[in-house]
Scaffold this active site. Structure first.
Site, mmCIF file in Angstrom:
data_model
loop_
_atom_site.group_PDB
_atom_site.id
_atom_site.type_symbol
_atom_site.label_atom_id
_atom_site.label_comp_id
_atom_site.label_asym_id
_atom_site.label_seq_id
_atom_site.Cartn_x
_atom_site.Cartn_y
_atom_site.Cartn_z
ATOM 1 N N HIS A 4 0.877 -1.178 0.000
ATOM 2 C CA HIS A 4 0.000 0.000 0.000
ATOM 3 C C HIS A 4 0.912 1.226 0.000
ATOM 4 C CE1 HIS A 4 -2.418 -2.985 2.282
ATOM 5 N NE2 HIS A 4 -3.481 -2.381 1.805
ATOM 6 N N ASP A 60 -0.750 -12.506 1.355
ATOM 7 C CA ASP A 60 -1.402 -11.538 2.238
ATOM 8 C C ASP A 60 -1.651 -12.285 3.544
ATOM 9 O OD1 ASP A 60 -2.806 -9.586 3.477
ATOM 10 O OD2 ASP A 60 -4.262 -9.260 1.878
HETATM 11 C C1 XLS Z 1 -7.741 -6.818 3.843
HETATM 12 C C2 XLS Z 1 -7.216 -6.974 2.503
HETATM 13 C C3 XLS Z 1 -6.067 -6.034 2.170
HETATM 14 C C4 XLS Z 1 -5.866 -5.934 0.695
HETATM 15 C C5 XLS Z 1 -5.029 -4.790 0.266
HETATM 16 O O1 XLS Z 1 -8.445 -7.653 4.358
HETATM 17 O O2 XLS Z 1 -6.839 -8.300 2.308
HETATM 18 O O3 XLS Z 1 -4.910 -6.425 2.829
HETATM 19 O O4 XLS Z 1 -5.313 -7.102 0.173
HETATM 20 O O5 XLS Z 1 -5.544 -3.590 0.681
HETATM 21 NI NI NI Z 2 -5.803 -9.033 0.616
HETATM 22 NI NI NI Z 3 -7.701 -9.657 3.861
#
Ligand code: XLS
Ligand code: NI
Ligand code: NI
Length: 439
Positions: free
Chosen positions: A104, A342
């Protein structure tokens, strides 16, 4: 010039050691980047990516407790630690042998007191990022803008009832797209953090949906204007932080995109932990998005069936990774998307080496999934059974349904002639037994 500080001392480049024993966790036993399967290198099927926010910004703090993960790169004044964090991240990517990262805007560079100051911080840090990318060959899988953490976004960004806030989000996304171009990002993600509602009493749903669509149209226009070549992705999530989020799941996002004529410009970034929060099984949204040609990328993580929130654990379940990889191979790969972790180490996993162990374990889980999926597809047993199951659509009346030329009158005539259909077994347990053979 002083030697660059090393953050993961004593940890070498992670090797591939297929013969390693069960207790050896600092090597790959299944992931062999260069090995070719079904005409493509493992690294090109898998396109692994490390996420910045969990792995380099995460502190282990949760709503009930203070930080537990004290990272050396998070110390010092904000811009100094932003530079350290970036160097630590590139040391990590290189040692792990992963070619992509995601971030981000506000993960890499701190928010300033004005938009100009935030943008200056971003310019400075992305200069260094570009330098490190060139040195290492590591690339950006995707960039996204954090449109949910700052208090100004508490009522949403593109769906905020106040256009002043929407304008701020637009300005931020404009800069995010410039950064994506500067760094050669292959995708750009929109996750609707607070795009949804907590109470229907104070919300004009129709207006908010339209504003969100128009916001995306502005982004498409600017992308085209600056000649940014990346794929736009929307990441569905049903709830958290909002009670109801507009981008609920794969099918609702696809419906939204089609309703507003945006489907040509976007694909989906599916996160299985979000899919399970929506009440579906792990692979559901990956399968649904892929079936409609809309699967662009995957935020590879997993939830915990015992906890009803986005626990963002590392994906370690071979059954899940096999199903995901089967779908990915069937659609011909994920490029320009990838498998982005993630995922975060648990707040109790406090050692620096745990960051490596987590990624290595998940990469090996996906490598096994890939190997299993390749065997399933090369054997063709399951595919053959499925083909047979639908074989009535290959001729006669079935063929006419298939190509869309059949009418209800023809259905009636067919039944008058052929009577009651014979029931055939769905054979679910047979499929499950065969699938287990490959795990
Ligand atoms: C949150 C999301 C976030 C997105 C990117 O739950 O997974 O991390 O992948 O903003
Ligand atoms: Ni995500
Ligand atoms: Ni997420």
């Amino acid at each position: 010039m002083a030697a660059q500080e090393e953050f993961f001392t004593g940890i070498p480049k992670i090797p591939y050691v297929p013969s390693a024993g069960p207790g050896e966790v600092m090597c790959f036993k299944h992931y062999h980047a260069e090995e070719v399967l079904m005409g493509r290198k493992m690294e090109d099927w898998l396109r692994f990516s490390v996420c910045y926010w969990h792995s380099f910004c995460g502190t282990g703090a949760d709503p009930f407790g203070s930080p537990t993960l004290h990272r050396p790169w998070n110390e010092g004044p904000p811009m100094e630690s932003a530079r350290k964090r970036l160097r630590a991240a590139f040391e990590f990517f290189t040692k792990l042998g992963v070619k992509y990262y995601t971030f981000h805007d506000r993960d890499v560079a701190p928010e300033g007191s004005t938009l100009e100051e935030s943008n200056r911080n971003l310019d400075e840090i992305t200069d260094l990022a570009l330098q490190l990318q060139t040195q290492t060959g590591i690339k950006v899988l995707w960039v996204t803008c954090n449109l949910f953490a700052h208090p100004r976004y508490m009522n949403g960004a593109a769906t905020n009832p106040d256009c002043h806030v929407l304008a701020y989000a637009g300005a931020q996304v404009k800069k995010g797209l410039d950064i994506a171009k500067k760094l050669g990002a292959e995708n750009f993600v929109f996750w609707g953090g607070r795009e949804g509602f907590l109470s229907v009493h104070n919300t004009d749903v129709a207006a908010e949906l339209k504003h969100m669509a128009n916001f995306f149209k502005m982004a498409v226009k600017y992308k085209e204007k600056i000649g940014l070549k990346c794929q736009f992705l929307i990441e569905p999530k049903p709830k958290e932080p909002c009670k109801h989020q507009y981008d609920y799941d794969a099918m609702s996002v696809i419906g939204f995109l089609q309703h507003y004529g945006l489907e040509r410009h976007f694909k989906l970034n599916i996160e299985p932990n979000h899919t399970t929060l929506a009440g579906h099984s792990y692979e559901h949204d990956i399968v649904m998005a892929s079936a409609l040609g809309m699967l662009g990328s995957v935020d590879s993580n997993t939830g915990s069936p015992d906890l009803g929130w986005d626990t963002d654990q590392f994906p370690m379940d071979i059954r899940n990774t096999t199903l995901v990889m089967k779908t990915i191979i069937e659609q011909g790969g994920l490029q320009p998307g990838g498998l982005n972790f993630d995922a975060k180490v648990r707040r109790e996993s406090t050692d620096l080496e745990d960051l490596f162990i987590a990624h290595i374990g998940a990469m090996d889980a996906f490598a096994r999934g890939l190997r299993n999926a390749v065997r399933i597809l090369e054997d063709g047993l399951i595919a053959g059974m499925v083909k047979e199951r639908y074989s009535s659509f290959g001729h006669g009346i079935g063929q006419k349904v298939e190509d869309g030329s059949a009418t209800l009158e023809e259905m009636e005539a067919f039944i008058e002639q052929n009577g009651e259909p014979k029931v055939t077994s769905g054979k679910q347990e047979k499929y499950e037994s065969i699938f287990n053979h490959y795990i």
